[in-house]
Design a protein around this motif. Sequence first.
Motif, PDB file in Angstrom:
ATOM      1  N   PHE A   1       0.856  -1.181   0.000  1.00 15.36           N
ATOM      2  CA  PHE A   1       0.000   0.000   0.000  1.00 15.36           C
ATOM      3  C   PHE A   1       0.892   1.231   0.000  1.00 15.36           C
ATOM      4  O   PHE A   1       1.831   1.340   0.794  1.00 15.36           O
ATOM      5  N   ALA A   2       0.631   2.169  -0.904  1.00  7.90           N
ATOM      6  CA  ALA A   2       1.483   3.355  -1.042  1.00  7.90           C
ATOM      7  C   ALA A   2       1.289   4.357   0.089  1.00  7.90           C
ATOM      8  O   ALA A   2       2.172   5.175   0.347  1.00  7.90           O
ATOM      9  N   GLY A   3       0.146   4.313   0.760  1.00  7.02           N
ATOM     10  CA  GLY A   3      -0.096   5.268   1.843  1.00  7.02           C
ATOM     11  C   GLY A   3      -0.194   6.682   1.313  1.00  7.02           C
ATOM     12  O   GLY A   3      -0.803   6.923   0.278  1.00  7.02           O
ATOM     13  N   GLY A   4       0.416   7.640   2.027  1.00  3.66           N
ATOM     14  CA  GLY A   4       0.451   9.031   1.579  1.00  3.66           C
ATOM     15  C   GLY A   4      -0.915   9.583   1.235  1.00  3.66           C
ATOM     16  O   GLY A   4      -1.830   9.548   2.049  1.00  3.66           O
ATOM     17  N   ARG A   5      -1.049  10.085   0.017  1.00  2.00           N
ATOM     18  CA  ARG A   5      -2.293  10.713  -0.431  1.00  2.00           C
ATOM     19  C   ARG A   5      -3.481   9.754  -0.448  1.00  2.00           C
ATOM     20  O   ARG A   5      -4.632  10.182  -0.508  1.00  2.00           O
ATOM     21  N   HIS A   6      -3.217   8.451  -0.365  1.00  2.00           N
ATOM     22  CA  HIS A   6      -4.298   7.465  -0.406  1.00  2.00           C
ATOM     23  C   HIS A   6      -4.951   7.242   0.962  1.00  2.00           C
ATOM     24  O   HIS A   6      -6.089   6.785   1.031  1.00  2.00           O
ATOM     25  N   TRP A   7      -4.248   7.562   2.048  1.00  2.00           N
ATOM     26  CA  TRP A   7      -4.810   7.342   3.383  1.00  2.00           C
ATOM     27  C   TRP A   7      -6.137   8.058   3.605  1.00  2.00           C
ATOM     28  O   TRP A   7      -7.082   7.442   4.115  1.00  2.00           O
ATOM     29  N   PRO A   8      -6.262   9.359   3.271  1.00  2.00           N
ATOM     30  CA  PRO A   8      -7.559  10.009   3.499  1.00  2.00           C
ATOM     31  C   PRO A   8      -8.709   9.319   2.760  1.00  2.00           C
ATOM     32  O   PRO A   8      -9.834   9.257   3.266  1.00  2.00           O
ATOM     33  N   ARG A   9      -8.433   8.775   1.598  1.00  2.00           N
ATOM     34  CA  ARG A   9      -9.470   8.086   0.823  1.00  2.00           C
ATOM     35  C   ARG A   9      -9.859   6.764   1.485  1.00  2.00           C
ATOM     36  O   ARG A   9     -11.046   6.413   1.521  1.00  2.00           O
ATOM     37  N   ILE A  10      -8.870   6.054   1.993  1.00  2.00           N
ATOM     38  CA  ILE A  10      -9.160   4.805   2.700  1.00  2.00           C
ATOM     39  C   ILE A  10      -9.975   5.122   3.958  1.00  2.00           C
ATOM     40  O   ILE A  10     -10.944   4.441   4.274  1.00  2.00           O
ATOM     41  N   ASN A  11      -9.579   6.167   4.668  1.00  2.00           N
ATOM     42  CA  ASN A  11     -10.313   6.552   5.871  1.00  2.00           C
ATOM     43  C   ASN A  11     -11.752   6.928   5.548  1.00  2.00           C
ATOM     44  O   ASN A  11     -12.670   6.581   6.298  1.00  2.00           O
ATOM     45  N   LYS A  12     -11.979   7.627   4.448  1.00  2.00           N
ATOM     46  CA  LYS A  12     -13.344   7.962   4.034  1.00  2.00           C
ATOM     47  C   LYS A  12     -14.126   6.698   3.685  1.00  2.00           C
ATOM     48  O   LYS A  12     -15.311   6.572   4.021  1.00  2.00           O
ATOM     49  N   MET A  13     -13.484   5.772   3.001  1.00  2.00           N
ATOM     50  CA  MET A  13     -14.128   4.512   2.647  1.00  2.00           C
ATOM     51  C   MET A  13     -14.581   3.773   3.903  1.00  2.00           C
ATOM     52  O   MET A  13     -15.723   3.303   3.989  1.00  2.00           O
TER      53      MET A  13
END
Length: 158
Positions: A138-150
């Motif tokens: 998982f790349a993390g970074g900019r993707h974390w807020p999207r995962i948290n929203k999901m």
Amino acid sequence: MAESNERDTVRTVAIGSDHGGFEAKEIIKTYLQTLGYRVTDVGTHSKESVDYPDFAVAVARNVASGACERGIMIDGAGIGSAMVCNKVRGIRAAMCYDLRTIVNSREHNNANVLTLGGPLHSAADVCEMVKVWLETRFAGGRHWPRINKMMAVERGHN
């Protein structure tokens, strides 16, 4: 590039299938064992007709409970199993069909269950897809807020 993360190192995999994915499951299971993964096979154990939701939920629950770090479910197309797995709290199941979707599901979406249409791929292709999926971080970074929203949607905080 993803940061090295001990939690991204996969050792245990739950695997399941319906009758349509049985042959691919058996190939993948043997392949993963040769690579050193501990595999929990939740069934089915033959080509006899069964209902994919029974096995998809078993894979998902193994991952959600922490008994296995990732899960793989194979049916005729991968679609129905993804739908079932995603009903289990904590699961981010991705139905993938090529290496691009495999990598995206891990790097961007942090998928913890992979669903595949077993009859849609050759044995060599499913083995490559599964290996890449298990090794992609998982790349993390900019993707974390999207995962948290999901995950907030799952908790009813949408």
